[in-house]
Write a protein that holds these residues in place. Structure first.
Motif, PDB file in Angstrom:
ATOM      1  N   LEU A 226      10.161 -16.140 -10.679  1.00 15.85           N
ATOM      2  CA  LEU A 226       9.394 -17.379 -10.836  1.00 15.85           C
ATOM      3  C   LEU A 226       8.147 -17.163 -11.673  1.00 15.85           C
ATOM      4  CD1 LEU A 226       9.618 -18.847  -7.212  1.00 15.85           C
ATOM      5  CD2 LEU A 226      11.167 -19.197  -9.148  1.00 15.85           C
ATOM      6  N   ASP A 227       7.582 -15.969 -11.624  1.00 12.73           N
ATOM      7  CA  ASP A 227       6.418 -15.645 -12.447  1.00 12.73           C
ATOM      8  C   ASP A 227       6.335 -14.128 -12.584  1.00 12.73           C
ATOM      9  OD1 ASP A 227       4.098 -15.519 -13.878  1.00 12.73           O
ATOM     10  OD2 ASP A 227       2.793 -16.206 -12.275  1.00 12.73           O
ATOM     11  N   ARG A 228       6.448 -13.659 -13.826  1.00 14.59           N
ATOM     12  CA  ARG A 228       6.389 -12.218 -14.045  1.00 14.59           C
ATOM     13  C   ARG A 228       4.927 -11.782 -14.219  1.00 14.59           C
ATOM     14  NH1 ARG A 228      10.494  -9.231 -14.613  1.00 14.59           N
ATOM     15  NH2 ARG A 228      11.846 -10.952 -15.256  1.00 14.59           N
ATOM     16  N   SER A 229       4.246 -11.725 -13.105  1.00 12.97           N
ATOM     17  CA  SER A 229       2.857 -11.272 -13.095  1.00 12.97           C
ATOM     18  C   SER A 229       2.585 -10.597 -11.762  1.00 12.97           C
ATOM     19  CB  SER A 229       1.901 -12.451 -13.293  1.00 12.97           C
ATOM     20  OG  SER A 229       1.968 -13.332 -12.193  1.00 12.97           O
ATOM     21  N   ALA A 230       1.498  -9.846 -11.708  1.00 11.90           N
ATOM     22  CA  ALA A 230       1.129  -9.187 -10.467  1.00 11.90           C
ATOM     23  C   ALA A 230       0.634 -10.225  -9.463  1.00 11.90           C
ATOM     24  CB  ALA A 230       0.054  -8.142 -10.725  1.00 11.90           C
ATOM     25  N   SER A 231       0.986 -10.039  -8.208  1.00  8.04           N
ATOM     26  CA  SER A 231       0.562 -10.952  -7.157  1.00  8.04           C
ATOM     27  C   SER A 231       0.188 -10.143  -5.928  1.00  8.04           C
ATOM     28  CB  SER A 231       1.680 -11.936  -6.812  1.00  8.04           C
ATOM     29  OG  SER A 231       1.326 -12.754  -5.725  1.00  8.04           O
ATOM     30  N   ILE A 232      -0.888 -10.539  -5.264  1.00  4.58           N
ATOM     31  CA  ILE A 232      -1.372  -9.787  -4.106  1.00  4.58           C
ATOM     32  C   ILE A 232      -0.824 -10.378  -2.808  1.00  4.58           C
ATOM     33  CG2 ILE A 232      -3.443  -8.975  -2.899  1.00  4.58           C
ATOM     34  CD1 ILE A 232      -4.898  -9.301  -5.642  1.00  4.58           C
ATOM     35  N   THR A 233      -1.075 -11.658  -2.575  1.00  6.53           N
ATOM     36  CA  THR A 233      -0.575 -12.341  -1.382  1.00  6.53           C
ATOM     37  C   THR A 233      -0.022 -13.695  -1.791  1.00  6.53           C
ATOM     38  OG1 THR A 233      -2.255 -11.286   0.009  1.00  6.53           O
ATOM     39  CG2 THR A 233      -1.156 -13.211   0.926  1.00  6.53           C
ATOM     40  N   MET A 234       1.080 -14.109  -1.186  1.00  5.14           N
ATOM     41  CA  MET A 234       1.689 -15.394  -1.511  1.00  5.14           C
ATOM     42  C   MET A 234       2.173 -16.080  -0.248  1.00  5.14           C
ATOM     43  SD  MET A 234       5.078 -13.845  -3.407  1.00  5.14           S
ATOM     44  CE  MET A 234       6.277 -15.127  -3.025  1.00  5.14           C
ATOM     45  N   GLN A 235       2.133 -17.421  -0.255  1.00  8.16           N
ATOM     46  CA  GLN A 235       2.541 -18.215   0.898  1.00  8.16           C
ATOM     47  C   GLN A 235       3.328 -19.436   0.412  1.00  8.16           C
ATOM     48  OE1 GLN A 235       3.591 -18.935   3.936  1.00  8.16           O
ATOM     49  NE2 GLN A 235       1.649 -18.711   5.042  1.00  8.16           N
TER      50      GLN A 235
END
Length: 348
Positions: free
Chosen positions: A137-146
């Motif tokens: 869905l998004d090729r980027s770094a992510s720390i926390t997702m909900q």
């Protein structure tokens, strides 16, 4: 002439049949890829789990988890730890589940082997509950997702903007920056994300995802808020990170323990937390109101994740062994043997 007409008829029937097969396959493929809408009240995981790396998520009797014995790859199992199935070949965290899909952050750089791991793949991903139909869905770094309704709210990171709050629609049709502030979206109830400030204060704020507007709830000094039954549970920064809860109804604060807390997780009936102590560090358990504190295990532990049946955790900075104890009832700590056995079988 008759033979020719019969031959042409067979050719037409064959062509029609082929087209029908192609159309049916396309229709089924599109149906499988379609992401049904979720109600605004749907969330993908608990704040406590997500603030502890989001390694376990549960829905409809199934638990989806990052198997530390298999480089953190995604597995599914029944809540009683039976029928373990491997779903991905790359490590995952921040696992969310909603409707017929799973959402998670995947990063192949931290595990795996072979040619497929020469090129790093990472980003926010979606897949069906059986691990099929995986899509980035998004090729980027992510720390926390909900997961909140039809959107994934996530901490988007890159070297230019650093950490900002974004949201991406579950069908990938929208990707929008929500705020320039550093917002942890883990704590969510009925479409409202509760978070602590980080820029100029540590107040409690609420982000209504229906409008993406932010309001101040409580001018406290808190960290890692978690919603449960009308309360916000949090670490009190101003008082040596003791655990408290704030009533959204009465606007009142209760101190639950004077222990310094490193991390915690609020379940349906109890709270698990790591007691910070130079002489007696321990994983603790107590009631939602702070009653009946008891030692789960002496020592320093982290990544406390809760399911309906078990509390899972590991020693600080030691991914394995993974330990578990019944989340309620008598404490009985043992190794998560089912996960280790499943990983060994998949390695053959």
């Amino acid at each position: 002439m008759v033979i020719s007409m019969e031959k042409n008829t067979k050719i037409l029937i064959g062509a029609f049949t082929l087209l029908l097969v192609i159309f049916t396959a396309f229709f089924i493929s599109e149906l499988l890829q379609r992401v049904p809408p979720n109600d605004i009240s749907v969330t993908g995981n608990t704040a406590g789990n997500l603030n502890n790396n989001g390694l376990y998520a549960e829905s409809n009797g199934k638990v989806y988890f990052s198997n530390a014995y298999d480089n953190g790859c995604l597995y599914s199992m029944n809540a009683d730890e039976t029928d373990l199935i491997k779903l991905t070949s790359s490590p995952v965290n921040s696992i969310n589940v909603g409707g017929k899909h799973l959402y998670f952050y995947m990063d192949s750089s931290s595990g795996g082997k072979g040619l497929g791991y020469v090129i790093r793949t990472y980003g926010v991903y979606r897949t069906r509950l059986n691990g099929k139909g995986i899509e980035c869905l998004d090729r980027s770094a992510s720390i926390t997702m909900q997961l909140v309704g039809d959107y994934i709210y996530y901490q988007h990171y890159n070297n230019k903007e650093f950490t900002k709050l974004y949201k991406v629609k579950t069908d990938k049709s929208e990707n929008i920056k929500v705020s320039d502030s550093i917002i942890n979206p883990a704590a969510c109830y009925n479409g409202v994300i509760y978070f602590n400030g980080t820029d100029k204060d540590h107040y409690l704020y609420a982000l209504d995802t229906r409008t993406d507007t932010i309001t101040t709830v409580f001018e406290g000094n808190l960290w890692y808020p978690a919603y449960q039954y009308g309360y916000i549970y949090y670490m009190d920064v101003s008082s040596d990170y003791r655990l408290c809860r704030y009533s959204l109804t009465d606007n009142a604060v209760e101190v639950l323990t004077n222990d310094r807390v490193d991390t915690f997780n609020v379940g349906e009936n109890c709270i698990y937390y790591q007691r910070n102590s130079a002489t007696e560090p321990a994983l603790m358990r107590m009631g939602l109101d702070g009653s009946n504190p008891e030692v789960v295990a002496m020592g320093n532990y982290e990544k406390i994740n809760l399911t309906s049946n078990y509390a899972y955790f590991n020693a600080f900075n030691e991914p394995t062994p993974v330990y578990r104890t019944p989340v309620n009832g008598s404490i009985s700590v043992s190794a998560f043997a089912a996960a280790e056995n499943a990983a060994a079988q998949n390695a053959r």
